[in-house]
Motif scaffolding. Sequence first.
Motif, PDB file in Angstrom:
ATOM      1  N   VAL A  31      94.022  49.852 -36.673  1.00 38.14           N
ATOM      2  CA  VAL A  31      93.415  51.105 -36.239  1.00 38.14           C
ATOM      3  C   VAL A  31      92.794  51.746 -37.477  1.00 38.14           C
ATOM      4  O   VAL A  31      93.360  51.679 -38.566  1.00 38.14           O
ATOM      5  CB  VAL A  31      94.448  52.035 -35.554  1.00 38.14           C
ATOM      6  N   MET A  32      91.605  52.319 -37.296  1.00 32.12           N
ATOM      7  CA  MET A  32      90.948  53.017 -38.392  1.00 32.12           C
ATOM      8  C   MET A  32      90.269  54.254 -37.819  1.00 32.12           C
ATOM      9  O   MET A  32      89.485  54.153 -36.875  1.00 32.12           O
ATOM     10  CB  MET A  32      89.926  52.133 -39.099  1.00 32.12           C
ATOM     11  N   GLU A  33      90.610  55.406 -38.383  1.00 36.32           N
ATOM     12  CA  GLU A  33      90.053  56.682 -37.938  1.00 36.32           C
ATOM     13  C   GLU A  33      89.719  57.530 -39.153  1.00 36.32           C
ATOM     14  O   GLU A  33      90.381  57.424 -40.193  1.00 36.32           O
ATOM     15  CB  GLU A  33      91.056  57.435 -37.058  1.00 36.32           C
ATOM     16  N   SER A  34      88.716  58.393 -39.024  1.00 34.81           N
ATOM     17  CA  SER A  34      88.302  59.302 -40.093  1.00 34.81           C
ATOM     18  C   SER A  34      88.144  60.702 -39.541  1.00 34.81           C
ATOM     19  O   SER A  34      87.885  60.894 -38.349  1.00 34.81           O
ATOM     20  CB  SER A  34      86.962  58.878 -40.691  1.00 34.81           C
ATOM     21  N   ILE A  35      88.268  61.667 -40.452  1.00 31.48           N
ATOM     22  CA  ILE A  35      88.034  63.060 -40.094  1.00 31.48           C
ATOM     23  C   ILE A  35      87.541  63.798 -41.333  1.00 31.48           C
ATOM     24  O   ILE A  35      87.900  63.441 -42.452  1.00 31.48           O
ATOM     25  CB  ILE A  35      89.304  63.726 -39.509  1.00 31.48           C
ATOM     26  N   GLU A  36      86.708  64.790 -41.115  1.00 32.72           N
ATOM     27  CA  GLU A  36      86.265  65.659 -42.205  1.00 32.72           C
ATOM     28  C   GLU A  36      87.147  66.893 -42.204  1.00 32.72           C
ATOM     29  O   GLU A  36      87.385  67.492 -41.148  1.00 32.72           O
ATOM     30  CB  GLU A  36      84.805  66.074 -42.021  1.00 32.72           C
ATOM     31  N   VAL A  37      87.633  67.267 -43.387  1.00 36.15           N
ATOM     32  CA  VAL A  37      88.430  68.478 -43.518  1.00 36.15           C
ATOM     33  C   VAL A  37      87.711  69.438 -44.454  1.00 36.15           C
ATOM     34  O   VAL A  37      87.077  69.017 -45.419  1.00 36.15           O
ATOM     35  CB  VAL A  37      89.866  68.185 -44.003  1.00 36.15           C
TER      36      VAL A  37
END
Length: 149
Positions: A4-10
């Motif tokens: 699983v690979m996920e990204s998010i901008e914080v």
Amino acid sequence: MSQVMESIEVDVPVRTAYNQWTQFETFPLFMNGVQRVEQVDDTLTHWVTKIGGVDREFDAEITEQVPDERIAWVTVGGATEQSGIVTFHPIDPTRTQVTLRMDFAPAGPAETMADKFGFIDRKVTGDLRRFKEFIEESGTETGAWRGEA
């Protein structure tokens, strides 16, 4: 193995996002199913989880740590077989992209089905979203561990 690979901008600087991620004992505040994480020593953490009604305890060893860039780990012992890396990329001085990649071996039919139907992807997405809310609401990290492993 599944991945699983996920990204998010914080909306915090890379140093703030990284420092907060090193505060493993706060993970239950934004990771569903994580009941407790203890940092045993510089490279070993002990996890207690309850996900989908299944209780698990396992240790994870930090195999690589580069401040403000990445933290990699692998589980040791226990029934959970997992490895992963979280990376931190500055978008600009006040925003960071956090990317989490995990490789794992589903244990048993329930985890195999959860993986097949995208439950694990959705869980990781939710955990990252809650991390974003947690760090953006506080505006600063709760601590920092800048050691290199």
